[in-house]
Every structure is written in C-alpha cells, then in structure tokens.
Design an enzyme around this catalytic site. Structure first.
Site, short mmCIF file in Angstrom:
data_model
loop_
_atom_site.label_atom_id
_atom_site.label_comp_id
_atom_site.label_asym_id
_atom_site.label_seq_id
_atom_site.Cartn_x
_atom_site.Cartn_y
_atom_site.Cartn_z
N VAL A 1 0.84 -1.21 0.00
CA VAL A 1 0.00 0.00 0.00
C VAL A 1 0.87 1.25 0.00
CG1 VAL A 1 -1.82 1.30 1.19
CG2 VAL A 1 -1.83 -1.20 1.27
N GLY B 1 3.37 2.27 -1.69
CA GLY B 1 4.81 2.16 -1.95
C GLY B 1 5.68 2.44 -0.76
N GLU C 1 0.10 1.88 -17.70
CA GLU C 1 0.27 0.65 -18.48
C GLU C 1 -0.43 0.79 -19.83
OE1 GLU C 1 1.90 -2.03 -17.12
OE2 GLU C 1 2.19 -0.98 -15.23
N ASP D 1 -6.78 -1.10 -8.60
CA ASP D 1 -5.56 -1.05 -7.81
C ASP D 1 -5.81 -0.33 -6.48
OD1 ASP D 1 -2.46 -1.05 -7.63
OD2 ASP D 1 -2.97 1.06 -7.44
N LYS E 1 -5.75 -1.67 -2.35
CA LYS E 1 -5.04 -1.01 -1.25
C LYS E 1 -6.01 -0.57 -0.15
CE LYS E 1 -1.52 0.62 -4.50
NZ LYS E 1 -1.26 1.70 -5.49
#
Lengths: 434, 434
Positions: free
Chosen positions: B130, B132, B188, B199, B203
């Site tokens: 979560v 980074g 992406e 995403d 998290k």
C-alpha cells in the site's frame, strides 16, 4: 489473560489525556494487544478534573510507582529533567519498561538512560517526545529503516508555526501575534522555550540520532529563534516566491552532520509550506524512498496521548505475543476481528457535484430543482454559464449532504427530462473535516 | 553473527530495486538489525541488467526458494495472484517468514494466508503493498494504534493522480493525458487497473482492515474510475473552491463501514489537495490524534523496495534481538553508533535572504555588492523599494549557496557601512529538493 499493568506518573494535560484514551478505547486496544491494559497506579499530588481515576491507586510520591512490583510499564509524564531522570532510572532499576513524552529528558539524558535500560534488559519508548501524535520516530527508525537518510527537515514547534502563520495571513508583527498566542493558550507566559527554538532543538536531537545512528548531542545543535522576523520580511519572502517557516534541519553532508534550528525560507510550492497554524510536519529524504512527509498535531492532551498509548501498546504486545506474530498481521488479533458490516454505496451520505448540459429553454431549471427537492436534496451552490443562443447550456450545482440512493433516483428522473442533452456527471464531495 | 538469509522471488522492477537497496545500504542495515542480511537465493527466469547478482544462487523455479532450508525469509515479488499465492503458502509450510509487495494477493487471499502463517508460527509483512514507500500500514497498525480510527482517505494510485494533476494544470482532457502518461511509463498499455480504481480498491481493502480490525473484503469495495471526468468538470470544481482527486475512502459510520474508491471533490485548502503528480498521500483521522497525513512516492523500484526492505529489517530484528530491545532505542544498536562529527554552523552551506535598510544615497548598493562579491557571494535576486526622499530604503536580496562563515564575514562588513541604518536580517533558504 492477566492485564498489562501500567503506572502513570504525572496527571497534567498529557497525563489526563493518556488516562482518557486508555479508558475510552480500552476495548479496541485489548483487541490489538491480545489482553487488556490496566492503569494500576497513578502518581500525582492532586486529581485532575479532566479525567476520572476512581478506583485507581494514587500515590503523591511518584517514586512509589518506580518501586511498585505490580507494574510492567511506567509512563513518565511529569516533565522536567531532574526528578524525571531520577524517576526513570529508579524504575529501570526495578525492571520496569519506560514510556515517556519528555523530549528534554531524552535529548539531554537519553544516552545514560538507554545504557541503564540495556543493562537491566528493559525497553524505553518515547514516540510522544517528538511531533506529538505523528508517529515520526517509528517512521524513521522502522518504516524507513532501509534508507540511507539524506536529511530531515521539520516544523516541530506548533507555537512558532502558529505565530509565523498569523504574521503572514494578517500582516502583523511578531510581538502582537505572540500576545494573541499567549491569550489562546498556544504560547506559555515565558515563550522562550518555543520561540527561541530550544524545544525544537530537543526534538531535532532525537530525530537526528534515529536518522543517522549518532549519539544524542543536544549541546551541538545550532539554534536561532523567530522573534526577530518582521512582517516586512514575510512580505519580501512572499515576493520572491517563498514563505518563512521555523525549521529543525538535520542533514548528512558526507563529511559530518548539520544540526540546526532557525527561520528558513522555503519555496511556496513545497508541501511543507502549506503546513499552517499549530500543526507539525516532518519531511524525510531517504536515498531509496525519496521525499516523504508526515503531518499531524504536534501537541495537546490527546494527540500526545495518542503517541504515549501507542508506545504502551507496543510494549504490551512485546510482553504478550509469541515471536511469530509480534504485531498481529492486520493490527488486530485474528480472534478479535470485528463483524462490522460493510455498507453498500446506496447507504453512503455525502454532498454531490452535478454537471449537465441542457437545452436553453424556459422551465428546465425549475424541473431539475423540483426533482431534487422532491427527493429532499437541497442545493448549496449553482452556476449556469452564459452561452450563445441555441447552444447547450452547462449547469453545475453542488448539493448539501444526502444519501446516495436519493441522489441516484433524482438523477434518473433528471436524465429522463427531454431538455437534458447528454450524460450527467455526478462526483461526490468530501470536506475531510476532522 | 550469522547473517539473516533472504530469498527474493521475482527480479522485475521491484525485485531489482530490492537487491540494489540491500546491497547499497548493507552496512547501515546491519547496524540497525545487529547482524547482516544476505541475499542467499534469487528466483528468476532471467537476470535483470538493473542489478548485479553475481555470486548469488539463482533458480528459474521460484518454488526452489520456498523449499530452500537455508532461507529465513522469502520475499515474494513475482506479482499476480495464482502462482504468488501457491508460492507464499508453500514457503509458509516450510517455515519461512514472508515479505510481499503484492496488494492483490493480500487483498484477495490475505485471510487464508494469515491463517496458514499463524498455524505455522511465521510472520507475513506487506508494507510495500500500500502506497509504496510510505510506511502507512505501520503508522496505522502501530503508530496510531491508540486511536479509534474514524476515517482513512487516500490518494493511493499515482497514475490516476498524475492524470488528474495534468488535466487541471493544462486544461486538457482525460484521453489526451492518458496517452502522455503511457508514453512516460506512468500508465500501463492497459490502464484499466489504475484508472478504473481496481488497484486503489486493493489497497483500500488492506487499509480498512488495519484501521478497523475487519477481515479483508475486497469484493465489497465500491469502485468508480476517473475516465469520465472532463476538463470542464475540473474547471467547474475549481470555481467552487475544490479540486478533483481520485480517493480511496474507508469510514466507520457507527453502524457499518464505508469502503469506496471514486473521484472526489475536496476543498483546495486541505493538504491532500496539494498532493500532485505521481505522489501518494493518505489522511487518517483518529479520535485522539485528530487529522494526520502521510506523503511520499507510491510506486517505483526503489520507493517500493524501501518498504520491502523495511519489512525484511523488521523480521531480521525479530529473529535477532532479545526481548528487551526489539527495536534498538535509537534505531541503531548501541555498539554500532556512528562517530560522524556534528558540523559547526560556520561550515553549513546554503542560500541566504538578506534584508536591510539604507540611506538613500549614491554608491550604497555598489558598496554592498562589492563586499558580497569579495567574499564569493553571488546574488540571485534583489529588490529595492521606492520610498519617499530621505526615508530609509529597504533592500532585499537572495544569494546563491555560500558557506555560513563567508556570509557572516560579509554581513559584518556591510553592517559597518555608514549608510546601513539598523540590524541586518539574515534568513537561511532551503529548497528542500530531494
């Protein structure tokens, strides 16, 4: 399971906050540790009406706590460095783990205290000593432990930051704002400790040790206060694109460490420049993580108690759990998970931003507002842009708080109106008030 | 002392970042744990030129790591949920502690993984899953453990935040900015995961469990993406005093938990509104601490590795130290403190803001600039205010970086000039660049 027994020495602002947090959140805290915390002994000359200590043993002599064989943990909240030092060393001698919020004690006597604690095999936790409720020591010593720390820069005195913020916002001079801060209780009658940077120097000493693995060296911190800053300086800094903050800075230059507390111009666009009033924030730049920032209340009864009690929980966990799961995987123990339901989006209540395009003809707005009002939705703000004749007219409005389901139904009806031209945009609004 | 033996499964972006951080900061990390970390085994089909793995055992089959009796810790960085789940469960079976950066794995299969780990008596750490490099799970589960958490609201997807920031700054539409983000490598080729909020929902699932002590319930998160937001909406929100951010919100309403990811209008003056570009930030409101904010890089090789390696250090400490001092008092072990000198203020180098008042007469500025230039101090910016005749003239200037001692000497000479009327104000400038 037998509770973790805690003694609290000192029942001032932070002491009473600590009692209140431990009592109010007792159940959640027990779910986190695996067993309850019991306040078993309080050291205070007089009760504090801000908290209820009925049924708890009270001693006027705080040294009674240090010698109390019942206690696992002694929480030192008496302040100062003379008695506090003696108290902590006596408690360590008697095998107690220590929690303290005392930045002066750690910055000036920490090296000796840690030596004694290590010899006796007990832990000393002091998260509350720096930046109040912000878990900054944990972030630096554990969360960012993979990094070579390049520098730390923090707004770590709320009084000073309040004064500088007021000077900037109102164009007023230092002396005038200091008086206001004193009237509001943000500054002491003798403000030297805060405005001359001594308090910040204590905190910086601790931050630097944990950042770089150097001994505590309070006497080597260069310290300069904010009392000479004028409204003219704040204006001139602004002209150049800067704002003035009172920072504590610790920097690894490669051939030594800089330790300094002084007024500092920082660019207005860095996040730290937006930290206003009594709030604290610490920036840390690590070689792997890059720049990080940690923000929150740096003082006050309950924010400081938040850090004190977090340390108690950490020690409580260490005294409780097996090696495999020192901190439970999800913070709470698996057998203490809550069955609190997750609400569906229809049950969520918030304000909404609505944007749509309509044909420019009479009565369209009346139709829209009638539908909203029928669903109990009131409009907080609205604008309708002027456009050329026969162009679609954008209508934007903000509503007061309403349940998602009511908003959804209203939007379905509005979408069915003939004059509404395309998809309606609906975005939720949150004010993020504490 | 024998090193802590770590196996790294997966040598992509985060895997190579982890190798690099462990190697580069090996010495500091050993001082923090009390013994070194050894990368004993890597699972990867091919080498990654971004890191040097000479001399390290490599297996093409990651399951070799799970069964390697040498390893204390397995670091899962292969991504995905199928093989990763099997790998982690196999490693747990073989008594390895687990570190992972895999948010999908934890959000979707965490409950089962933790059950297996608890039965086998091993730890599972997932700070990197979560936000980074921001140590947000540690802050929530330990640093703020004293609080009843009221809500958590975060910018937890950098791609989405980059797109919204660009849309606002440049008045451009979603599709256009998405293309730019893809060209820059921030998004992406298939951006669904990021821009549709999946995403972020992974998290948020993890954050909510640690905040409230509820099981991981990914399927119950309400998720809405940012692809429908237009430049017109961003402008209209701005008109009302708001900016649009893609937030993950978990809130305890008292009768259930809200879990939702969606575009959100937030007031421009809250700190979260100033979090721009690919950066992440999480706000947490606790009943004792009040509002807090944690900011940093949410993705990238080394920021993510920062969190992965912090978890390795935490497990390494647990495998090493005695109960008394699980985390060393000052983060580093007492016998591993650095003797790095603290520099005197004269040795500090920075830019300076100088403000003084001078008599309005010819040659004064020339005198001042000559003194500065003699000391090697160059002026970056300057202004001199127009005032009425015979009034003292304020002169404000900003210098380039220079040693404190040179500036002090220059200011002594300038103060001695007859035309300089009162005390000179000198404030240091820091740009806080990473």
């Amino acid at each position: 399971m037998k509770p973790v027994k805690v003694g609290i020495a000192g029942l001032g602002t932070v002491g009473s906050g600590t009692v209140n947090v431990l009592q109010r959140n007792a159940q959640e805290i027990a779910r986190r540790i695996g067993r309850p915390i019991e306040i078993a002994h309080i050291g205070a000359r007089r009760p504090n009406p801000a908290c209820n200590i009925d049924g708890i043993r009270v001693s006027a002599d705080v040294f009674e706590l240090a010698r109390d064989p019942e206690l696992d943990i002694l929480v030192e909240l008496i302040g100062g460095t003379t008695t506090a030092r003696e108290l902590v060393l006596t408690a360590i001698e008697h095998g107690k783990h220590i929690v303290t919020a005392n930045k002066a004690l750690i910055a000036e006597h920490g090296n000796a205290i840690f030596r004694a604690a290590h010899e006796r095999g007990v832990d000393v936790a002091f998260e509350a000593s720096v930046a109040g409720g912000i878990p900054i020591l944990k972030a630096l010593g554990e969360g960012l432990a993979a990094n070579h720390i390049k520098w730390v820069a923090g707004i770590i005195n709320g009084t000073g930051n309040f004064i500088l913020t007021e000077m900037r916002d109102k164009g007023r001079d230092f002396a005038e704002v200091l008086k206001e801060a004193q009237a509001l209780g943000y500054a002491e009658a003798d403000p030297t400790f805060d405005v001359e940077g001594i308090d910040a120097a204590h905190k910086l000493t601790i931050l630097a040790s944990i950042a770089f693995g150097i001994p505590l060296q309070f006497s080597k911190v260069y310290t300069e206060g904010i009392s000479r800053i004028t409204a003219e300086d704040i204006k001139a800094a602004d002209y150049f694109g800067y704002c003035i903050k009172h920072l504590g800075i610790a920097k690894d230059t490669g051939n030594g460490v800089e330790l300094r507390v002084h007024p500092t111009l920082i660019p207005k666009e860095v996040l730290l420049a937006s930290v206003n009033g009594v709030m604290n924030a610490v920036m840390i730049d690590g070689d792997a993580v890059g720049p990080t920032l940690f923000y929150g209340a740096g003082a006050g009864a309950e924010p400081t108690a938040s850090a004190v009690v977090a340390d108690v929980i950490e020690l409580g966990r260490a005294l409780t759990v097996d090696h495999d799961e020192r901190v439970p995987y999800l913070g709470f123990h698996a057998d203490a998970m809550s069955e609190m339901p997750v609400l569906g989006i229809d049950e969520v209540e918030c304000s909404f931003y609505i944007r749509l395009h309509v044909q420019d003809r009479t009565g369209v707005l009346a139709d829209i507002t009638r539908i909203l009002s029928d669903k109990g939705i009131s409009i907080e703000a609205m604008y309708q842009k002027d456009v050329d004749d026969n162009e679609p007219v954008p209508v934007v409005l903000m509503t007061h708080r309403i349940r998602e389901s009511a908003m959804r139904e209203a939007l379905e009806q509005i979408a069915a109106l003939e004059a509404v031209l395309d998809d309606i945009m609906r975005i939720r609004v949150e004010t993020l008030d504490a």
